[in-house]
Scaffold this motif. Structure first.
Motif, PDB file in Angstrom:
ATOM      1  N   HIS A 292       0.747  -1.200   0.020  1.00  0.00           N
ATOM      2  CA  HIS A 292       0.147   0.089   0.486  1.00  0.00           C
ATOM      3  C   HIS A 292       0.817   0.878   0.204  1.00  0.00           C
ATOM      4  CE1 HIS A 292      -4.188  -2.124   0.938  1.00  0.00           C
ATOM      5  NE2 HIS A 292      -3.439  -3.257   1.554  1.00  0.00           N
ATOM      6  N   TRP A 293       1.995   1.377  -1.109  1.00  0.00           N
ATOM      7  CA  TRP A 293       2.829   2.417  -0.808  1.00  0.00           C
ATOM      8  C   TRP A 293       1.684   3.663  -1.544  1.00  0.00           C
ATOM      9  CZ3 TRP A 293       2.087   5.254  -5.332  1.00  0.00           C
ATOM     10  CH2 TRP A 293       1.489   4.600  -6.516  1.00  0.00           C
ATOM     11  N   ASP A 294       0.966   3.775  -2.518  1.00  0.00           N
ATOM     12  CA  ASP A 294      -0.073   4.513  -2.536  1.00  0.00           C
ATOM     13  C   ASP A 294      -1.546   5.388  -1.223  1.00  0.00           C
ATOM     14  OD1 ASP A 294      -1.226   2.786  -2.806  1.00  0.00           O
ATOM     15  OD2 ASP A 294      -2.268   3.686  -4.635  1.00  0.00           O
ATOM     16  N   ALA A 295      -1.078   4.485  -0.145  1.00  0.00           N
ATOM     17  CA  ALA A 295      -2.142   4.545   1.434  1.00  0.00           C
ATOM     18  C   ALA A 295      -1.499   5.867   1.663  1.00  0.00           C
ATOM     19  CB  ALA A 295      -1.846   3.435   2.043  1.00  0.00           C
ATOM     20  N   THR A 296      -2.041   6.589   2.491  1.00  0.00           N
ATOM     21  CA  THR A 296      -2.375   7.760   2.968  1.00  0.00           C
ATOM     22  C   THR A 296      -1.823   7.807   4.486  1.00  0.00           C
ATOM     23  OG1 THR A 296      -4.337   8.795   2.612  1.00  0.00           O
ATOM     24  CG2 THR A 296      -3.538   9.946   3.947  1.00  0.00           C
ATOM     25  N   HIS A 297      -2.221   6.868   4.726  1.00  0.00           N
ATOM     26  CA  HIS A 297      -1.096   6.048   6.507  1.00  0.00           C
ATOM     27  C   HIS A 297      -0.813   4.920   5.983  1.00  0.00           C
ATOM     28  CE1 HIS A 297      -1.337   9.922   7.870  1.00  0.00           C
ATOM     29  NE2 HIS A 297      -2.343   9.970   7.060  1.00  0.00           N
ATOM     30  N   ASN A 298       0.094   3.555   6.422  1.00  0.00           N
ATOM     31  CA  ASN A 298      -0.056   3.009   7.310  1.00  0.00           C
ATOM     32  C   ASN A 298       0.754   2.550   8.419  1.00  0.00           C
ATOM     33  OD1 ASN A 298      -0.252   1.146   4.910  1.00  0.00           O
ATOM     34  ND2 ASN A 298       1.679   2.158   4.403  1.00  0.00           N
ATOM     35  N   VAL A 299      -0.487   2.550   9.264  1.00  0.00           N
ATOM     36  CA  VAL A 299      -0.504   2.598  11.088  1.00  0.00           C
ATOM     37  C   VAL A 299       0.203   1.561  11.883  1.00  0.00           C
ATOM     38  CG1 VAL A 299      -1.333   3.228  13.499  1.00  0.00           C
ATOM     39  CG2 VAL A 299      -1.912   4.836  11.280  1.00  0.00           C
ATOM     40  N   TYR A 300       0.463   0.881  12.824  1.00  0.00           N
ATOM     41  CA  TYR A 300       1.274   0.215  13.204  1.00  0.00           C
ATOM     42  C   TYR A 300       1.040   0.367  14.241  1.00  0.00           C
ATOM     43  CZ  TYR A 300       5.929   0.722  13.140  1.00  0.00           C
ATOM     44  OH  TYR A 300       7.012   1.417  14.164  1.00  0.00           O
ATOM     45  N   ALA A 301       1.007  -1.053  15.420  1.00  0.00           N
ATOM     46  CA  ALA A 301       1.538  -1.837  16.233  1.00  0.00           C
ATOM     47  C   ALA A 301       1.793  -3.186  16.876  1.00  0.00           C
ATOM     48  CB  ALA A 301       0.316  -1.359  17.394  1.00  0.00           C
ATOM     49  N   TYR A 302       2.630  -3.241  17.227  1.00  0.00           N
ATOM     50  CA  TYR A 302       2.812  -5.298  18.032  1.00  0.00           C
ATOM     51  C   TYR A 302       3.445  -5.003  19.254  1.00  0.00           C
ATOM     52  CZ  TYR A 302       7.484  -3.844  16.987  1.00  0.00           C
ATOM     53  OH  TYR A 302       9.033  -3.367  16.797  1.00  0.00           O
ATOM     54  N   VAL A 303       3.027  -6.114  19.845  1.00  0.00           N
ATOM     55  CA  VAL A 303       3.361  -6.332  21.131  1.00  0.00           C
ATOM     56  C   VAL A 303       3.948  -7.873  20.836  1.00  0.00           C
ATOM     57  CG1 VAL A 303       1.952  -7.387  23.595  1.00  0.00           C
ATOM     58  CG2 VAL A 303       1.185  -5.199  21.795  1.00  0.00           C
ATOM     59  N   LEU A 304       5.421  -8.022  21.684  1.00  0.00           N
ATOM     60  CA  LEU A 304       5.756  -9.235  21.862  1.00  0.00           C
ATOM     61  C   LEU A 304       6.115 -10.055  23.415  1.00  0.00           C
ATOM     62  CD1 LEU A 304       8.935  -8.137  18.865  1.00  0.00           C
ATOM     63  CD2 LEU A 304       6.930  -9.468  18.508  1.00  0.00           C
ATOM     64  N   ARG A 305       6.215 -10.943  23.181  1.00  0.00           N
ATOM     65  CA  ARG A 305       6.600 -11.783  24.824  1.00  0.00           C
ATOM     66  C   ARG A 305       8.304 -11.372  25.348  1.00  0.00           C
ATOM     67  NH1 ARG A 305       6.178 -17.083  25.191  1.00  0.00           N
ATOM     68  NH2 ARG A 305       6.399 -17.338  23.260  1.00  0.00           N
ATOM     69  N   ASP A 306       8.778 -11.747  24.149  1.00  0.00           N
ATOM     70  CA  ASP A 306      10.315 -11.446  24.008  1.00  0.00           C
ATOM     71  C   ASP A 306      10.735 -10.152  25.071  1.00  0.00           C
ATOM     72  OD1 ASP A 306      12.833 -12.636  24.686  1.00  0.00           O
ATOM     73  OD2 ASP A 306      13.236 -11.486  22.270  1.00  0.00           O
ATOM     74  N   ASN A 307      10.997  -9.784  26.144  1.00  0.00           N
ATOM     75  CA  ASN A 307      10.940  -8.691  26.877  1.00  0.00           C
ATOM     76  C   ASN A 307       9.824  -7.395  26.630  1.00  0.00           C
ATOM     77  OD1 ASN A 307      14.408  -9.368  27.079  1.00  0.00           O
ATOM     78  ND2 ASN A 307      14.424  -8.495  25.093  1.00  0.00           N
ATOM     79  N   ASN A 308       8.900  -8.439  26.642  1.00  0.00           N
ATOM     80  CA  ASN A 308       8.105  -7.298  26.612  1.00  0.00           C
ATOM     81  C   ASN A 308       7.496  -6.047  25.913  1.00  0.00           C
ATOM     82  OD1 ASN A 308       6.632  -9.071  28.732  1.00  0.00           O
ATOM     83  ND2 ASN A 308       7.808  -8.109  30.409  1.00  0.00           N
ATOM     84  N   ILE A 309       8.007  -6.235  24.346  1.00  0.00           N
ATOM     85  CA  ILE A 309       8.303  -5.049  24.185  1.00  0.00           C
ATOM     86  C   ILE A 309       6.093  -4.983  23.027  1.00  0.00           C
ATOM     87  CG2 ILE A 309       8.921  -4.439  21.463  1.00  0.00           C
ATOM     88  CD1 ILE A 309      11.767  -6.249  21.830  1.00  0.00           C
ATOM     89  N   GLN A 310       6.858  -3.824  23.645  1.00  0.00           N
ATOM     90  CA  GLN A 310       5.420  -2.696  22.573  1.00  0.00           C
ATOM     91  C   GLN A 310       5.740  -1.922  22.226  1.00  0.00           C
ATOM     92  OE1 GLN A 310       2.914  -1.281  25.420  1.00  0.00           O
ATOM     93  NE2 GLN A 310       2.954  -3.754  27.113  1.00  0.00           N
ATOM     94  N   ARG A 311       5.326  -1.369  20.710  1.00  0.00           N
ATOM     95  CA  ARG A 311       5.592  -0.294  19.838  1.00  0.00           C
ATOM     96  C   ARG A 311       5.015  -0.212  19.378  1.00  0.00           C
ATOM     97  NH1 ARG A 311      10.091  -1.258  22.663  1.00  0.00           N
ATOM     98  NH2 ARG A 311      12.096  -0.783  21.903  1.00  0.00           N
ATOM     99  N   TYR A 312       4.372   1.209  18.388  1.00  0.00           N
ATOM    100  CA  TYR A 312       3.709   1.406  17.931  1.00  0.00           C
ATOM    101  C   TYR A 312       3.931   3.129  16.822  1.00  0.00           C
ATOM    102  CZ  TYR A 312       2.800   4.879  20.991  1.00  0.00           C
ATOM    103  OH  TYR A 312       3.038   6.679  22.075  1.00  0.00           O
ATOM    104  N   SER A 313       3.017   3.365  16.185  1.00  0.00           N
ATOM    105  CA  SER A 313       3.720   3.962  15.225  1.00  0.00           C
ATOM    106  C   SER A 313       1.947   5.125  14.411  1.00  0.00           C
ATOM    107  CB  SER A 313       4.380   4.121  14.388  1.00  0.00           C
ATOM    108  OG  SER A 313       4.373   5.506  13.144  1.00  0.00           O
ATOM    109  N   ASP A 314       1.794   6.251  14.683  1.00  0.00           N
ATOM    110  CA  ASP A 314       0.557   7.229  13.913  1.00  0.00           C
ATOM    111  C   ASP A 314       0.918   7.063  12.966  1.00  0.00           C
ATOM    112  OD1 ASP A 314      -0.470   7.597  16.346  1.00  0.00           O
ATOM    113  OD2 ASP A 314       0.979   8.889  17.569  1.00  0.00           O
ATOM    114  N   ASP A 315       2.768   7.176  12.330  1.00  0.00           N
ATOM    115  CA  ASP A 315       2.392   7.626  10.803  1.00  0.00           C
ATOM    116  C   ASP A 315       1.825   8.682  10.022  1.00  0.00           C
ATOM    117  OD1 ASP A 315       3.733   6.439   8.543  1.00  0.00           O
ATOM    118  OD2 ASP A 315       2.101   5.426   7.826  1.00  0.00           O
ATOM    119  N   GLY A 316       1.883   9.662  10.963  1.00  0.00           N
ATOM    120  CA  GLY A 316       1.745  10.973  10.238  1.00  0.00           C
ATOM    121  C   GLY A 316       0.411  11.474  10.694  1.00  0.00           C
ATOM    122  N   GLU A 317      -0.336  10.295  11.375  1.00  0.00           N
ATOM    123  CA  GLU A 317      -1.880  10.628  12.052  1.00  0.00           C
ATOM    124  C   GLU A 317      -1.329  11.483  12.927  1.00  0.00           C
ATOM    125  OE1 GLU A 317      -3.899  10.843  10.238  1.00  0.00           O
ATOM    126  OE2 GLU A 317      -5.266   8.809   9.842  1.00  0.00           O
TER     127      GLU A 317
END
Length: 206
Positions: free
Chosen positions: A46-71
């Motif tokens: 979806h290279w032509d999308a307005t935004h590609n927002v994401y979030a992920y959660v991992l057991r390894d080291n209790n990692i949590q990441r997210y991005s608003d990607d411009g919103e």
């Protein structure tokens, strides 16, 4: 951690909100590398999308990441992540793609839209419980196959793989605390004809 919840498979779903198209993707992942690779794959798709927002959660080291990607800050990545946390999911990545439809949604509208995108993606991927399981192999005659499947259902075992040849070979998982019961019931029902071959212990679908 004896048990945890994640999603079963990669899946997607979408909806339209005031002419903006929101597409939610969810996938089980084990590492940051897997999560980033998935995010980049969706971004490329979806290279032509307005935004590609994401979030992920991992057991390894209790990692949590997210991005608003411009919103606007807090209106996209955080709502996507919040759905994962409220569902108590881990080892999961969600990407929420938006094609802007020309009508502004406002901060509240964006939060609701991205929350819904995350929710429908997770539902499409299927929530499962993973537990420490014993993995067994069983070789069963066709005449006993249906009865064996009923036995597995009775004790809460899951079939992971099935191969059909002269006999039926099944790979199955069962919570470790129920493994002995499965073997005992199989011995009883088959009058000692069939046994299970232990393969390994691992986290598997419970």
């Amino acid at each position: 951690m004896k048990e945890y919840k994640t999603v079963e498979r990669e899946a997607e779903d979408f909806f339209i909100e005031k002419k903006s198209r929101f597409i939610g993707y969810a996938i089980p992942v084990k590492t940051q590398e897997e999560a980033v690779a998935f995010i980049n794959r969706i971004r490329t798709k979806h290279w032509d999308a307005t935004h590609n927002v994401y979030a992920y959660v991992l057991r390894d080291n209790n990692i949590q990441r997210y991005s608003d990607d411009g919103e606007p800050s807090g209106t996209a990545g955080v709502p996507v992540l919040d759905v994962l946390l409220k569902e108590e999911l881990t080892d999961v990545c969600v990407v929420a793609t938006r094609y802007f439809g020309g009508t502004l949604l406002g901060a509240g509208g964006l939060v609701r839209a991205y929350s819904h995108t995350s929710k429908i993606a997770v539902e499409a991927a299927g929530i499962i419980t993973m537990a420490q399981c014993s993995i067994f192999e069983a070789v069963i005659d066709y005449s006993f196959y249906d009865r064996f499947l009923l036995l597995l259902q009775e004790v809460g075992a899951n079939v992971l793989n099935t191969a059909y040849a002269d006999a039926v070979t099944l790979m199955l998982s069962i919570k470790e605390q129920y493994a002995a019961r499965l073997q005992d019931r199989l011995t009883d029902v088959s009058n000692g004809k069939y046994t299970l071959r232990f393969l390994r212990s691992e986290f598997a679908k419970a």
